[in-house]
Structures are given as structure tokens and as C-alpha cells.
Design an enzyme around this catalytic site. Structure first.
Site, mmCIF file in Angstrom:
data_model
loop_
_atom_site.group_PDB
_atom_site.id
_atom_site.type_symbol
_atom_site.label_atom_id
_atom_site.label_comp_id
_atom_site.label_asym_id
_atom_site.label_seq_id
_atom_site.Cartn_x
_atom_site.Cartn_y
_atom_site.Cartn_z
ATOM 1 N N CYS A 1 1.165 -1.157 -0.179
ATOM 2 C CA CYS A 1 -0.036 0.308 0.213
ATOM 3 C C CYS A 1 0.872 1.370 0.259
ATOM 4 O O CYS A 1 -0.256 2.565 0.325
ATOM 5 C CB CYS A 1 -1.034 0.179 1.515
ATOM 6 S SG CYS A 1 0.143 0.017 3.293
ATOM 7 N N CYS B 1 -0.948 -4.419 8.039
ATOM 8 C CA CYS B 1 -0.793 -3.121 8.849
ATOM 9 C C CYS B 1 -0.335 -3.924 9.764
ATOM 10 O O CYS B 1 1.295 -3.703 10.766
ATOM 11 C CB CYS B 1 -1.780 -2.542 8.933
ATOM 12 S SG CYS B 1 -2.863 -2.381 7.087
HETATM 13 S S1 FES Z 1 -2.880 0.077 4.406
HETATM 14 FE FE1 FES Z 1 -1.285 0.526 4.267
HETATM 15 S S2 FES Z 1 -0.386 -0.200 6.695
HETATM 16 FE FE2 FES Z 1 -2.210 -0.272 6.423
#
Ligand code: FES
Lengths: 137, 252
Positions: free
Chosen positions: A37, A107
């Protein structure tokens, strides 16, 4: 998406946000990222060189709520633990504590990575007899 | 060796030429419709490339042709066209058409197309970090960050600046020097973002050359090019976030 109460609590009142002197000999710094992400997290620990106990921990995370909560929780958990105890913290425990859904597992991985990276950095500074395979790729 | 991709549940090897015959007239079947009697065929378990008649999975696609094929097939699979056909045929048309939409949406987008191909190659982009962490945990070794540490450092620093600027803006006292600095960064980041797509396209070329040399000969080379593509996509995620956040702060 719906966050659990614990995530919201850590998100609204993050514990131990901040930074420590990166160049200090008893501070270990871990800067890690989640390639999935593009979020980043920095976690720092201050370790007592006599006892190997983590006396303080700070973090700063630029990422989603779950990443902020995971790192906030991680700093709480590592404080008071020895280096070796802290190394046993697994992302799955963070997932459980914060009730993270499957899409937010990465995460929590970020938080485990950050702990490990900080410890590794500290060990390197100590020139640990048993280097944590710093050269291993 | 045929590997199954967990993601798609279909064979990751290009299918051998399908030799089935049409369920209706018995002539050799074509992908979506029988060439002989024109009846819709049951959807075949093929990947998106093969669905569009691109079984070799080149990454450099003729997007205009893809679009043309898409519209033509959409038209033919439209419920109005099969309204008078049997219930079974209507159902097949529906299934074919939903696959058509997914396939088109995936292949026309350069990033999605690359991600899809990598999945077919057995690479789980969402799992890479987690599995590296599990390896590190098991071996006690240090996990190597998946992108260069410099990049992480840079992302972190820029985020700190953004945070400062955000706070200043809230108070209505933005420091012009910082605004200018962040504005400069924005332009640079946008350029890099475009540059990463160009880099990716270069790896497409490498990939297509390998594919042309045949499927079996070069598993290692394929993996090497695939890895380069994974790297670009990873770096791109960070830059994408920065472009997004810098823009948001400057416009706030
Ligand atoms: S969406 Fe990237 S660390 Fe949670």
C-alpha cells in the site's frame, strides 16, 4: 470500513508518538514500509545495555488507522520487555488484539517488521557478539 | 509441470489448443461462439489473455484491438441477442459476458494487466511482505525491506514536511518557503511516477521477447523479469501515495 473499538482508541489516542535521537548508542531505529500500500512506519526503542530491557519506545506512522494502532500497540508491548522477549511478538497477536480484518493483516506485519528492524539496528550498534545475520540477504 | 494459481483457480500454463467441438452442431468449437453454427459456447476455464485470444500472454497489447474485440463480443453476448435461445444458452451468454467484462477491465489497464500476469506466474503481490516477515521470524535473520531503504527514508521525510505544512495551513500561517519546496517536490514526484510506468513498459518488452522464445526454455529468466516488474510496482505504490498526499495538502 469498520474499525474495532481498540483500533479507534489507539488511533484517537496513540501512545508513544514521537522520536528519539537516532544517533544515540542505546537507541535502535526501525524504518519499514508496506509495499502493498505504500505506507511507512518508524519505531524506535531505547534499551538498557546492562539488562537488555527496552525502557522506552516511540513511533511515527504514516499510514492507515490499523497501521497506526498496530504500531501504537507495539510500542506499549515492547516497553519493559527484554530484546529477546520483544522478538517473539508476532503480527498475529496484534491482529488478534486489535481484531483486524484479513485485508489489514499487512498493517500488523508492518509493526512486527518495525520491532525487528529497531532491535536489529540496536544490536548492530552494540556490535553484538552474535550479529543478527546483518549481512544475510 | 502445471501449477495452479490460488487466485484464479485456473491453470497457469497457457492451455493447449482447445479441441472441443460445439455442443450443438459438433463442428470444431471456437472460443465464445461456434464458427459453424454460431451458437454460444459454455465458458472455457481460461485466463483473461486466452479469453481474448492472446494465449501467449504478451504484455504489450494492442489496446485498440482489445477494445474493438470487447465491444464486438459485448454486443454478441448481450441478453437481447440471446433472448430467444434456450435457458442454458442464456446462462452461458451471461457467464461469458461477465468474464468478458472482468477480462477487459483487467487487460486494458497497464498496471492491472501486469499484476494479473504476475499472479498467473504464481506471484502473490499481497503476500510478499508477510512471507518475508515469516521467513525472518523463522530464521532469526533480518528481513530485507522490499524497496530500497533510501526510498523509505525519503517517503518518511516528505511525510514529516507534509505534516508540518498541514499544521501551518490549519493555523492559516503557511510558510511560503515550505509551500514552494513542497510544490517543487510535487512536480518531481509526478515525473517519477510517469517514469516508473516507462520503466515498467521496458520490462514488458523484455518479457515479450522471452515469451517469443518459447514457454519452457527460460523459467529463470522469466522469474528475473517478473521480479523487476514486482519491484517497479512496489516503488510505484509509495510514489503514488506521495503524489496523492502532496496534492491534497497543497490544495487544502
Ligand atoms: S493499509 Fe497500509 S499499512 Fe494499513
Amino acid at each position: 470500513m469498520a474499525y474495532s473499538d481498540k483500533v479507534i482508541d489507539h488511533y484517537n489516542n496513540p501512545r508513544n508518538v514521537g522520536s528519539m535521537d537516532k544517533s544515540s548508542a542505546d537507541v535502535g531505529t526501525g524504518l519499514v514500509g508496506a509495499p502493498e500500500c505504500g505506507d511507512v512506519m518508524k519505531l524506535q526503542i531505547k534499551v538498557n545495555p546492562q539488562t537488555n530491557v527496552i525502557e522506552d519506545a516511540k513511533f511515527k506512522t504514516f499510514g492507515c488507522g490499523s497501521a497506526i494502532a498496530s504500531s501504537s500497540l507495539a510500542t506499549e508491548w515492547v516497553k519493559g520487555k527484554t530484546i529477546d522477549e520483544a522478538l517473539t511478538i508476532k503480527n498475529t497477536e496484534i491482529v488478534k488484539e486489535l481484531s483486524l480484518p484479513p485485508v489489514k493483516i499487512h498493517c500488523s506485519v508492518l509493526a512486527e517488521d518495525a520491532i525487528r528492524a529497531a532491535i536489529c539496528d540496536w544490536k548492530k550498534k552494540q556490535g553484538a557478539e552474535k550479529p543478527v545475520a546483518a549481512e544475510a540477504k | 509441470m502445471t501449477t495452479k494459481s490460488a487466485f484464479t483457480g485456473i491453470s497457469t500454463k497457457p492451455p493447449a489448443e482447445e479441441n472441443h467441438s460445439c455442443w450443438s452442431c459438433g463442428a470444431m468449437r471456437a472460443a465464445h461462439f461456434c464458427e459453424s453454427c454460431g451458437k454460444v459456447q459454455p465458458p472455457a476455464p481460461v485466463d483473461y489473455f486466452a479469453f481474448f485470444g492472446l494465449p501467449r500472454r504478451q504484455l504489450n497489447l494492442d489496446v485498440a484491438k482489445l477494445e474493438k474485440d470487447f465491444y464486438e463480443l459485448s454486443r454478441k453476448l448481450h441478453p437481447d441477442v440471446s433472448a430467444r435461445a434456450s435457458a442454458q444458452e442464456q446462462e452461458w451468454s451471461l457467464e461469458q459476458s461477465s468474464m468478458l467484462n472482468d477480462a477487459y477491465r483487467t487487460l486494458r489497464d497497464p498496471i492491472k494487466r501486469t499484476q494479473y500476469l504476475l499472479r498467473l506466474e504464481g506471484i502473490e503481490l499481497e503476500e510478499q511482505s508477510k512471507s518475508a516477515t515469516e521467513r525472518a521470524r523463522a530464521t532469526g535473520e533480518t528481513k530485507k525491506q522490499i524497496v530500497p531503504p533510501d526510498l523509505l527514508e525519503e517517503v518518511f521525510e516528505l511525510n514529516m514536511q507534509l505534516e508540518e505544512l498541514r499544521a501551518q495551513k490549519k493555523m492559516g500561517e503557511d510558510d511560503p518557503a515550505l509551500v514552494e519546496e513542497v510544490g517543487r517536490q510535487k512536480l518531481e514526484l509526478e515525473e517519477r511516477y510517469d517514469g516508473l510506468l516507462e520503466e515498467l513498459e521496458n520490462y514488458w518488452k523484455e518479457w515479450d521477447v522471452l515469451i517469443d522464445r518459447g514457454p519452457e526454455a527460460n523459467a529463470e529468466e522469466r522469474a528475473a523479469v517478473a521480479k523487476k516488474m514486482v519491484d517497479v510496482l512496489n516503488r510505484r505504490n509509495y510514489i503514488r501515495n506521495l503524489v496523492r498526499d502532496v496534492t491534497a495538502v497543497l490544495e487544502s
